[in-house]
Design a protein around this motif. Structure first.
Motif, PDB file in Angstrom:
ATOM      1  N   TYR A 278     -47.659 -22.217  29.649  1.00 34.70           N
ATOM      2  CA  TYR A 278     -46.826 -21.372  30.500  1.00 34.70           C
ATOM      3  C   TYR A 278     -45.512 -22.085  30.796  1.00 34.70           C
ATOM      4  CZ  TYR A 278     -50.973 -18.519  31.039  1.00 34.70           C
ATOM      5  OH  TYR A 278     -52.052 -17.712  30.771  1.00 34.70           O
ATOM      6  N   PHE A 279     -44.419 -21.346  30.595  1.00 35.13           N
ATOM      7  CA  PHE A 279     -43.089 -21.891  30.814  1.00 35.13           C
ATOM      8  C   PHE A 279     -42.382 -21.111  31.913  1.00 35.13           C
ATOM      9  CE2 PHE A 279     -42.671 -24.806  27.278  1.00 35.13           C
ATOM     10  CZ  PHE A 279     -43.535 -24.304  26.320  1.00 35.13           C
ATOM     11  N   CYS A 280     -41.854 -21.853  32.868  1.00 38.94           N
ATOM     12  CA  CYS A 280     -40.976 -21.269  33.875  1.00 38.94           C
ATOM     13  C   CYS A 280     -39.545 -21.417  33.371  1.00 38.94           C
ATOM     14  CB  CYS A 280     -41.172 -22.018  35.196  1.00 38.94           C
ATOM     15  SG  CYS A 280     -40.256 -21.351  36.596  1.00 38.94           S
ATOM     16  N   ALA A 281     -38.712 -20.430  33.626  1.00 38.71           N
ATOM     17  CA  ALA A 281     -37.348 -20.494  33.121  1.00 38.71           C
ATOM     18  C   ALA A 281     -36.397 -19.765  34.049  1.00 38.71           C
ATOM     19  CB  ALA A 281     -37.269 -19.883  31.714  1.00 38.71           C
ATOM     20  N   LEU A 282     -35.145 -20.140  33.984  1.00 36.16           N
ATOM     21  CA  LEU A 282     -34.123 -19.413  34.723  1.00 36.16           C
ATOM     22  C   LEU A 282     -32.975 -19.061  33.799  1.00 36.16           C
ATOM     23  CD1 LEU A 282     -31.310 -21.170  35.465  1.00 36.16           C
ATOM     24  CD2 LEU A 282     -32.873 -22.375  36.974  1.00 36.16           C
ATOM     25  N   SER A 283     -32.283 -18.014  34.186  1.00 39.05           N
ATOM     26  CA  SER A 283     -31.124 -17.567  33.440  1.00 39.05           C
ATOM     27  C   SER A 283     -30.039 -17.185  34.426  1.00 39.05           C
ATOM     28  CB  SER A 283     -31.484 -16.359  32.565  1.00 39.05           C
ATOM     29  OG  SER A 283     -30.344 -15.856  31.908  1.00 39.05           O
ATOM     30  N   ASP A 284     -28.893 -17.799  34.220  1.00 35.08           N
ATOM     31  CA  ASP A 284     -27.745 -17.481  35.060  1.00 35.08           C
ATOM     32  C   ASP A 284     -26.836 -16.562  34.253  1.00 35.08           C
ATOM     33  OD1 ASP A 284     -25.520 -19.500  37.130  1.00 35.08           O
ATOM     34  OD2 ASP A 284     -25.389 -17.403  36.514  1.00 35.08           O
ATOM     35  N   ARG A 285     -26.583 -15.413  34.795  1.00 39.92           N
ATOM     36  CA  ARG A 285     -25.781 -14.431  34.069  1.00 39.92           C
ATOM     37  C   ARG A 285     -24.425 -14.995  33.662  1.00 39.92           C
ATOM     38  NH1 ARG A 285     -26.318  -8.988  33.541  1.00 39.92           N
ATOM     39  NH2 ARG A 285     -24.414  -7.821  33.097  1.00 39.92           N
ATOM     40  N   ASN A 286     -23.901 -15.912  34.461  1.00 42.05           N
ATOM     41  CA  ASN A 286     -22.600 -16.497  34.157  1.00 42.05           C
ATOM     42  C   ASN A 286     -22.654 -17.516  33.023  1.00 42.05           C
ATOM     43  OD1 ASN A 286     -21.325 -15.024  36.199  1.00 42.05           O
ATOM     44  ND2 ASN A 286     -21.933 -16.529  37.742  1.00 42.05           N
ATOM     45  N   GLN A 287     -23.858 -17.837  32.565  1.00 42.57           N
ATOM     46  CA  GLN A 287     -24.024 -18.780  31.473  1.00 42.57           C
ATOM     47  C   GLN A 287     -24.293 -18.058  30.159  1.00 42.57           C
ATOM     48  OE1 GLN A 287     -23.834 -22.189  31.662  1.00 42.57           O
ATOM     49  NE2 GLN A 287     -23.262 -22.043  33.808  1.00 42.57           N
ATOM     50  N   GLY A 288     -23.918 -16.806  30.090  1.00 45.13           N
ATOM     51  CA  GLY A 288     -24.051 -16.078  28.835  1.00 45.13           C
ATOM     52  C   GLY A 288     -25.475 -15.769  28.430  1.00 45.13           C
ATOM     53  N   GLY A 289     -26.375 -15.732  29.397  1.00 46.27           N
ATOM     54  CA  GLY A 289     -27.756 -15.371  29.097  1.00 46.27           C
ATOM     55  C   GLY A 289     -28.615 -16.523  28.657  1.00 46.27           C
ATOM     56  N   LYS A 290     -28.090 -17.736  28.689  1.00 46.69           N
ATOM     57  CA  LYS A 290     -28.890 -18.892  28.289  1.00 46.69           C
ATOM     58  C   LYS A 290     -30.085 -19.050  29.208  1.00 46.69           C
ATOM     59  CE  LYS A 290     -25.421 -22.021  26.375  1.00 46.69           C
ATOM     60  NZ  LYS A 290     -24.805 -23.359  26.536  1.00 46.69           N
ATOM     61  N   LEU A 291     -31.192 -19.434  28.605  1.00 51.91           N
ATOM     62  CA  LEU A 291     -32.394 -19.739  29.376  1.00 51.91           C
ATOM     63  C   LEU A 291     -32.555 -21.247  29.488  1.00 51.91           C
ATOM     64  CD1 LEU A 291     -35.015 -17.220  27.967  1.00 51.91           C
ATOM     65  CD2 LEU A 291     -34.396 -17.470  30.366  1.00 51.91           C
ATOM     66  N   ILE A 292     -32.893 -21.682  30.684  1.00 55.04           N
ATOM     67  CA  ILE A 292     -33.236 -23.086  30.894  1.00 55.04           C
ATOM     68  C   ILE A 292     -34.720 -23.129  31.216  1.00 55.04           C
ATOM     69  CG2 ILE A 292     -32.867 -25.112  32.334  1.00 55.04           C
ATOM     70  CD1 ILE A 292     -29.986 -24.078  32.726  1.00 55.04           C
ATOM     71  N   PHE A 293     -35.457 -23.879  30.408  1.00 54.64           N
ATOM     72  CA  PHE A 293     -36.905 -23.909  30.513  1.00 54.64           C
ATOM     73  C   PHE A 293     -37.402 -25.142  31.256  1.00 54.64           C
ATOM     74  CE2 PHE A 293     -38.372 -20.437  27.920  1.00 54.64           C
ATOM     75  CZ  PHE A 293     -37.307 -20.181  27.071  1.00 54.64           C
ATOM     76  N   GLY A 294     -38.500 -24.957  31.941  1.00 53.39           N
ATOM     77  CA  GLY A 294     -39.264 -26.092  32.409  1.00 53.39           C
ATOM     78  C   GLY A 294     -40.014 -26.702  31.245  1.00 53.39           C
ATOM     79  N   GLN A 295     -40.727 -27.763  31.509  1.00 49.68           N
ATOM     80  CA  GLN A 295     -41.358 -28.507  30.413  1.00 49.68           C
ATOM     81  C   GLN A 295     -42.635 -27.861  29.916  1.00 49.68           C
ATOM     82  OE1 GLN A 295     -41.121 -29.326  33.632  1.00 49.68           O
ATOM     83  NE2 GLN A 295     -42.509 -30.971  34.199  1.00 49.68           N
ATOM     84  N   GLY A 296     -43.099 -26.836  30.586  1.00 45.69           N
ATOM     85  CA  GLY A 296     -44.320 -26.158  30.147  1.00 45.69           C
ATOM     86  C   GLY A 296     -45.559 -26.766  30.774  1.00 45.69           C
ATOM     87  N   THR A 297     -46.520 -25.912  31.060  1.00 48.70           N
ATOM     88  CA  THR A 297     -47.798 -26.350  31.619  1.00 48.70           C
ATOM     89  C   THR A 297     -48.915 -25.746  30.783  1.00 48.70           C
ATOM     90  OG1 THR A 297     -46.890 -26.410  33.862  1.00 48.70           O
ATOM     91  CG2 THR A 297     -49.284 -26.388  33.652  1.00 48.70           C
ATOM     92  N   GLU A 298     -49.722 -26.617  30.213  1.00 45.09           N
ATOM     93  CA  GLU A 298     -50.830 -26.135  29.394  1.00 45.09           C
ATOM     94  C   GLU A 298     -52.019 -25.799  30.288  1.00 45.09           C
ATOM     95  OE1 GLU A 298     -52.100 -28.913  26.436  1.00 45.09           O
ATOM     96  OE2 GLU A 298     -53.573 -27.563  25.573  1.00 45.09           O
ATOM     97  N   LEU A 299     -52.534 -24.611  30.116  1.00 45.01           N
ATOM     98  CA  LEU A 299     -53.703 -24.160  30.884  1.00 45.01           C
ATOM     99  C   LEU A 299     -54.878 -23.995  29.936  1.00 45.01           C
ATOM    100  CD1 LEU A 299     -55.156 -22.952  33.376  1.00 45.01           C
ATOM    101  CD2 LEU A 299     -54.255 -20.727  32.676  1.00 45.01           C
ATOM    102  N   SER A 300     -55.991 -24.587  30.303  1.00 47.68           N
ATOM    103  CA  SER A 300     -57.221 -24.432  29.539  1.00 47.68           C
ATOM    104  C   SER A 300     -58.282 -23.884  30.475  1.00 47.68           C
ATOM    105  CB  SER A 300     -57.660 -25.779  28.959  1.00 47.68           C
ATOM    106  OG  SER A 300     -58.880 -25.647  28.266  1.00 47.68           O
ATOM    107  N   VAL A 301     -58.843 -22.733  30.133  1.00 41.60           N
ATOM    108  CA  VAL A 301     -59.876 -22.104  30.959  1.00 41.60           C
ATOM    109  C   VAL A 301     -61.202 -22.197  30.220  1.00 41.60           C
ATOM    110  CG1 VAL A 301     -60.615 -20.004  32.141  1.00 41.60           C
ATOM    111  CG2 VAL A 301     -58.175 -20.539  31.933  1.00 41.60           C
ATOM    112  N   LYS A 302     -62.172 -22.801  30.876  1.00 41.83           N
ATOM    113  CA  LYS A 302     -63.498 -22.990  30.279  1.00 41.83           C
ATOM    114  C   LYS A 302     -64.458 -21.905  30.764  1.00 41.83           C
ATOM    115  CE  LYS A 302     -62.058 -26.889  28.538  1.00 41.83           C
ATOM    116  NZ  LYS A 302     -61.704 -26.972  27.110  1.00 41.83           N
ATOM    117  N   PRO A 303     -65.353 -21.453  29.883  1.00 39.19           N
ATOM    118  CA  PRO A 303     -66.305 -20.424  30.287  1.00 39.19           C
ATOM    119  C   PRO A 303     -67.323 -20.964  31.298  1.00 39.19           C
ATOM    120  CG  PRO A 303     -66.534 -20.923  27.944  1.00 39.19           C
ATOM    121  CD  PRO A 303     -65.414 -21.777  28.470  1.00 39.19           C
TER     122      PRO A 303
END
Lengths: 118, 113
Positions: B88-113
């Motif tokens: 899962y990646f969190c990201a932001l986009s500033d309209r004044n930056q031409g739509g560029k997305l800045i991403f967080g480093q990502g978080t891996e989720l593992s769900v066990k049964p």
């Protein structure tokens, strides 16, 4: 949502050869497309912003002569990795920018292309 | 410059457990905020978004509220399933930056049964 495709989905090539990756927006016109690179278990790194009909804008540290970007139409951008070497092996992802009006613009991502350079 | 910080993974949960993945941001303007999900070997899919303060994005049981006062956009789900295993990646986009997305480093989720 809008759909972006990439071709090929994976490619294996020999060191020194060039590889072209296509990114298409299937149901919207993308004046702007973005190219990202992702290493295993890492985040996406923006490589360049591709604008239809003009030169791409590269992020700092990205070699423009090595990663050639062409955005000849409103639905197609291509990334060519020239003289590929093993260190260029990576997952390349493109996105198309959908202009959502006054509130926000949204990027729609392609499924990615896995490049392996032997 | 603008940035996004996510809690580090991997996060391992049992099925039906409650999920929270923290995300905070710094931005000079008024960004839109996003959560993307990436399943193994695939590109990114938009999970949910919020375009202004106090907006709540929701989709597939996931929720996140845009909190300007704490500059946060934490992802929550009341009861996770094995099929939620992904990055899962969190990201932001500033309209004044031409739509560029800045991403967080990502978080891996593992769900066990």
């Amino acid at each position: 949502g809008a759909v972006v495709s990439q071709h090929p989905s994976w490619v294996i090539c020999k060191s020194g050869t060039s590889v072209k990756i296509e990114c298409r927006s299937l149901d919207f016109q993308a004046t702007t497309m973005f190219w990202y690179r992702q290493f295993p278990k890492q985040s996406l790194m923006l490589m360049a912003t591709s604008n239809e009909g003009s030169k791409a804008t590269y992020e700092q540290g990205v070699e423009k002569d090595k990663f050639l970007i062409n955005h000849a139409s409103l639905t197609l951008s291509t990334l060519t990795v020239t003289s590929a070497h093993p260190e260029d092996s990576s997952f390349y992802i493109c996105s198309g920018l959908f202009l959502g009006g006054s509130s926000y613009n949204e990027q729609f991502f392609g499924p990615g292309t896995r490049l392996t350079v032997l | 410059g603008d940035s996004v910080t996510q809690m580090e993974g991997p996060v391992t949960l049992s099925e039906e457990a409650f999920l929270t993945i923290n995300c905070t941001y710094t931005a000079t303007g008024y960004p839109s905020l996003f959560w993307y999900v990436q399943y193994p070997g695939e590109g990114l899919q938009l999970l949910l978004k919020a375009t202004k303060a106090d907006d709540k994005g929701s989709n597939k049981g996931f929720e996140a509220t845009y909190r300007k006062e704490t500059t946060s956009f934490h992802l929550e789900k009341g009861s996770v399933q094995v099929s939620d295993s992904a990055v899962y990646f969190c990201a932001l986009s500033d309209r004044n930056q031409g739509g560029k997305l800045i991403f967080g480093q990502g978080t891996e989720l593992s769900v066990k049964p």
